[in-house]
Design a protein around this motif. Sequence first.
Motif, short mmCIF file in Angstrom:
data_model
loop_
_atom_site.label_atom_id
_atom_site.label_comp_id
_atom_site.label_asym_id
_atom_site.label_seq_id
_atom_site.Cartn_x
_atom_site.Cartn_y
_atom_site.Cartn_z
N LYS A 207 0.74 -0.97 0.13
CA LYS A 207 -0.07 -0.24 0.00
C LYS A 207 0.96 1.25 -0.22
CE LYS A 207 -3.12 2.46 2.76
NZ LYS A 207 -3.93 2.48 4.44
N LYS A 208 2.22 1.41 0.75
CA LYS A 208 2.61 2.29 0.88
C LYS A 208 3.28 3.02 -0.14
CE LYS A 208 1.64 3.49 5.28
NZ LYS A 208 0.65 4.68 5.21
N VAL A 209 3.45 1.97 -1.35
CA VAL A 209 4.90 1.68 -2.12
C VAL A 209 3.96 2.25 -3.13
CG1 VAL A 209 5.81 0.31 -4.32
CG2 VAL A 209 6.00 0.16 -1.33
N ILE A 210 2.95 1.60 -3.22
CA ILE A 210 1.45 2.93 -4.26
C ILE A 210 1.35 3.84 -4.20
CG2 ILE A 210 -0.22 1.96 -4.99
CD1 ILE A 210 -0.88 -1.36 -4.23
N ILE A 212 3.48 6.14 -2.98
CA ILE A 212 4.89 6.82 -3.54
C ILE A 212 4.42 7.01 -4.54
CG2 ILE A 212 7.38 6.15 -3.45
CD1 ILE A 212 6.80 5.04 -0.55
N ILE A 213 5.18 5.54 -5.51
CA ILE A 213 4.88 5.06 -6.86
C ILE A 213 3.37 6.34 -7.06
CG2 ILE A 213 4.51 4.11 -9.24
CD1 ILE A 213 6.24 1.67 -7.45
N SER A 214 2.50 6.76 -7.22
CA SER A 214 1.09 7.12 -7.75
C SER A 214 1.07 8.52 -7.58
CB SER A 214 0.01 7.00 -7.13
OG SER A 214 -0.50 5.74 -6.75
N LYS A 215 2.33 8.94 -6.57
CA LYS A 215 3.09 10.64 -6.74
C LYS A 215 4.23 10.87 -7.31
CE LYS A 215 1.05 10.73 -1.91
NZ LYS A 215 1.85 11.02 0.10
N ASN A 216 4.29 10.04 -8.18
CA ASN A 216 6.03 10.63 -8.75
C ASN A 216 4.85 10.17 -10.32
OD1 ASN A 216 7.76 10.91 -11.10
ND2 ASN A 216 9.25 9.49 -8.53
N ALA A 266 12.30 2.29 -2.09
CA ALA A 266 13.47 1.85 -1.01
C ALA A 266 13.61 2.91 -0.12
CB ALA A 266 13.91 0.78 -0.65
N LYS A 267 14.37 3.71 -0.76
CA LYS A 267 14.59 5.66 0.47
C LYS A 267 13.43 6.18 0.98
CE LYS A 267 19.49 6.23 -2.35
NZ LYS A 267 19.88 6.73 -2.49
N SER A 268 12.67 6.49 -0.25
CA SER A 268 11.54 6.94 -0.30
C SER A 268 10.52 5.98 0.77
CB SER A 268 10.49 7.54 -0.93
OG SER A 268 11.26 7.91 -2.32
N LEU A 269 10.41 4.52 0.69
CA LEU A 269 9.95 3.84 2.05
C LEU A 269 10.61 4.08 3.68
CD1 LEU A 269 7.43 2.04 2.85
CD2 LEU A 269 9.19 0.28 2.65
N ASN A 270 11.71 4.43 3.02
CA ASN A 270 12.69 4.60 5.00
C ASN A 270 12.21 5.97 5.56
OD1 ASN A 270 14.12 2.28 5.04
ND2 ASN A 270 15.93 3.09 4.04
N VAL A 271 11.64 7.16 4.75
CA VAL A 271 11.51 8.01 5.13
C VAL A 271 9.94 8.35 5.89
CG1 VAL A 271 10.67 10.19 4.38
CG2 VAL A 271 12.52 9.61 2.75
N LEU A 272 9.13 7.34 5.09
CA LEU A 272 7.93 7.15 5.67
C LEU A 272 7.79 6.42 7.34
CD1 LEU A 272 5.67 5.95 2.63
CD2 LEU A 272 5.60 8.16 3.40
N GLU A 273 8.81 5.60 7.51
CA GLU A 273 8.87 4.31 8.32
C GLU A 273 9.24 5.45 9.70
OE1 GLU A 273 11.78 1.13 8.10
OE2 GLU A 273 10.48 -0.45 6.75
#
Length: 277
Positions: A207-210, A212-216, A266-273
């Motif tokens: 869900k989080k990756v979706i 992130i990508i949807s905003k790009n 992965a870097k964007s996901l780390n920021v969310l974490e």
Amino acid sequence: MVNYNGKLLNEEDLNISIQNRGFKYGDSIFETIKIFKNKVVFWEDHYFRLMASMRMLRMKIPLKFTLEYLEQEILKTVKENNNSDLSRVRLNVFRKDGGLYTPITNEIDYTIQVNSINYITKENYKIDVFKDFYNYSGLLSTVKTNNRMVNTLASIYAKENDLDNCVLINERKGVVEVSNGNIFVLKDNVVKTPSLNEGCIKGIVRKKVIEIISKNDNYILEETTISPFEIQKADEVFITNAIIGIQPVTNYKKKSFKTEFGNKIAKSLNVLEFTSN
């Protein structure tokens, strides 16, 4: 120490009955959750998925099962195990003992287990398709029940064939997920991941990756049907789950992949974490 219905017990003192419905019928669901610096990562998402799963399986949700209560119980157990910096939590919910296929009650018990994390993202990661059994499509397959037999057999197959993971397919021969997470496939500027209709777990990191990508604006995200052939034609492939976050795939059959896009996500996901509640 294990948390059983709010009580902290030594593992050897936890007595699970032979009548346990999770053991006898797989009448149980679970959440695998990451703890980072005494914070339950993406806790709200895990909580609401758990509540939705309990409702779907007609389990009676206790009044005390609030967002705050369960978070407190998780952190209490983490603290008792001295694993507040980085650890894995398994929150297991199962219907109370009794009955055959028809339960005596829909009331539940729960356990919380804590273990240290020793997983490191691999530089070389090989996958292939597991064809022996299907992960059937349908809404029930999106729930994290304790029935993980296909995942277990796929993991054994991977170990026997010097693979790091296996792709599960459904009865229509469409890609569902991998044995321990969701899968994403990049071709040109289109990122595809199997839709929930294909039978994949409704993953939290998925869900989080979706998101992130949807905003790009440089990429198009599609939740759709994917054939195993599309994996072989992809530019990049990566898998996701709550513990590893993102693991780029480097090899599928004889195809080698780049990993730049997966590492970027992965870097964007780390920021969310770091910033999640």
